[in-house]
Scaffold this motif. Structure first.
Motif, short mmCIF file in Angstrom:
data_model
loop_
_atom_site.label_atom_id
_atom_site.label_comp_id
_atom_site.label_asym_id
_atom_site.label_seq_id
_atom_site.Cartn_x
_atom_site.Cartn_y
_atom_site.Cartn_z
N UNK A 11 7.13 93.26 60.84
CA UNK A 11 6.52 92.08 61.48
C UNK A 11 5.13 92.46 61.97
N UNK A 12 4.21 91.50 62.01
CA UNK A 12 2.88 91.81 62.54
C UNK A 12 2.98 92.23 64.00
N UNK A 13 2.13 93.15 64.44
CA UNK A 13 2.20 93.59 65.83
C UNK A 13 1.76 92.48 66.78
N UNK A 14 2.33 92.44 67.99
CA UNK A 14 1.93 91.41 68.96
C UNK A 14 0.51 91.67 69.46
N UNK A 15 -0.10 90.66 70.09
CA UNK A 15 -1.46 90.84 70.60
C UNK A 15 -1.51 91.94 71.65
N UNK A 16 -2.68 92.57 71.75
CA UNK A 16 -2.86 93.65 72.72
C UNK A 16 -3.78 93.25 73.86
N UNK A 17 -4.48 92.13 73.72
CA UNK A 17 -5.40 91.65 74.76
C UNK A 17 -5.22 90.15 74.97
N UNK A 18 -5.60 89.71 76.15
CA UNK A 18 -5.59 88.27 76.44
C UNK A 18 -6.63 87.56 75.57
N UNK A 19 -6.30 86.35 75.19
CA UNK A 19 -7.26 85.52 74.46
C UNK A 19 -6.90 84.06 74.66
N UNK A 20 -7.81 83.19 74.24
CA UNK A 20 -7.57 81.75 74.29
C UNK A 20 -7.33 81.23 72.88
N UNK A 21 -6.30 80.42 72.75
CA UNK A 21 -5.98 79.75 71.49
C UNK A 21 -6.30 78.28 71.67
N UNK A 22 -7.24 77.77 70.85
CA UNK A 22 -7.61 76.36 70.89
C UNK A 22 -6.99 75.66 69.70
N UNK A 31 -3.90 79.84 77.12
CA UNK A 31 -4.15 81.23 77.47
C UNK A 31 -2.98 82.07 76.96
N UNK A 32 -3.27 83.07 76.16
CA UNK A 32 -2.22 83.93 75.62
C UNK A 32 -2.34 85.29 76.30
N UNK A 33 -1.28 85.67 76.97
CA UNK A 33 -1.21 86.93 77.72
C UNK A 33 -0.22 87.85 77.02
#
Length: 134
Positions: A11-22, A31-33
């Motif tokens: 599976x693709x690795x989960x995010x490592x940093x906060x970001x915004x998904x529009x 906001x993705x934490x």
């Protein structure tokens, strides 16, 4: 998360940093934490599909997010390169998606790493315009 027993890829690795998904269709920003990813049984952990579903955005995903259909097809208008390249099975399913673009991905497999903000668009043909509860 559901898994497809016919796919050997990790599976693709989960995010490592906060970001915004529009979500371009509505202008909503999420906001993705990475420390508090939404839990959902459909799609890869941290995928655009799981984020949208956790925020009550209805997006078709007939196979349950296991890379066995193309109903969660989205356009990634910004941040396309923040996720690992699609696996062969995703590319095969995208071949069935109408109006395919160079920035097309399956929302169940597109997992941004958080290095930049991301904008996705649900193609007009993929939006649920009619409730089946009528």
């Amino acid at each position: 998360m559901g898994t497809n027993p016919f796919i050997d890829a990790d599976a693709p690795p989960p995010p490592t940093r906060r970001y915004r998904l529009t979500l371009k269709n509505t202008g909503q920003v999420f906001e993705v934490d990475p420390g508090n990813l939404p839990e959902h049984q459909d799609g890869a952990c941290g995928s655009v599909l799981t984020v949208l579903l956790a925020n009550d955005i209805e997006i078709d995903h007939s196979c349950g997010g296991v890379v066995a259909c193309s109903t969660c097809h989205v356009y990634v208008n910004q941040g396309f390169d923040t996720s690992p390249n699609p696996i062969e099975e995703e590319e095969d399913q995208l071949d069935f998606a109408p109006a395919l673009r160079d920035v097309s991905r399956l929302a169940c497999q597109f997992v941004p790493n958080g290095s930049v903000d991301v904008e996705v668009e649900i193609p007009i043909w993929n939006r649920n315009e009619v409730s089946e509860d009528h």
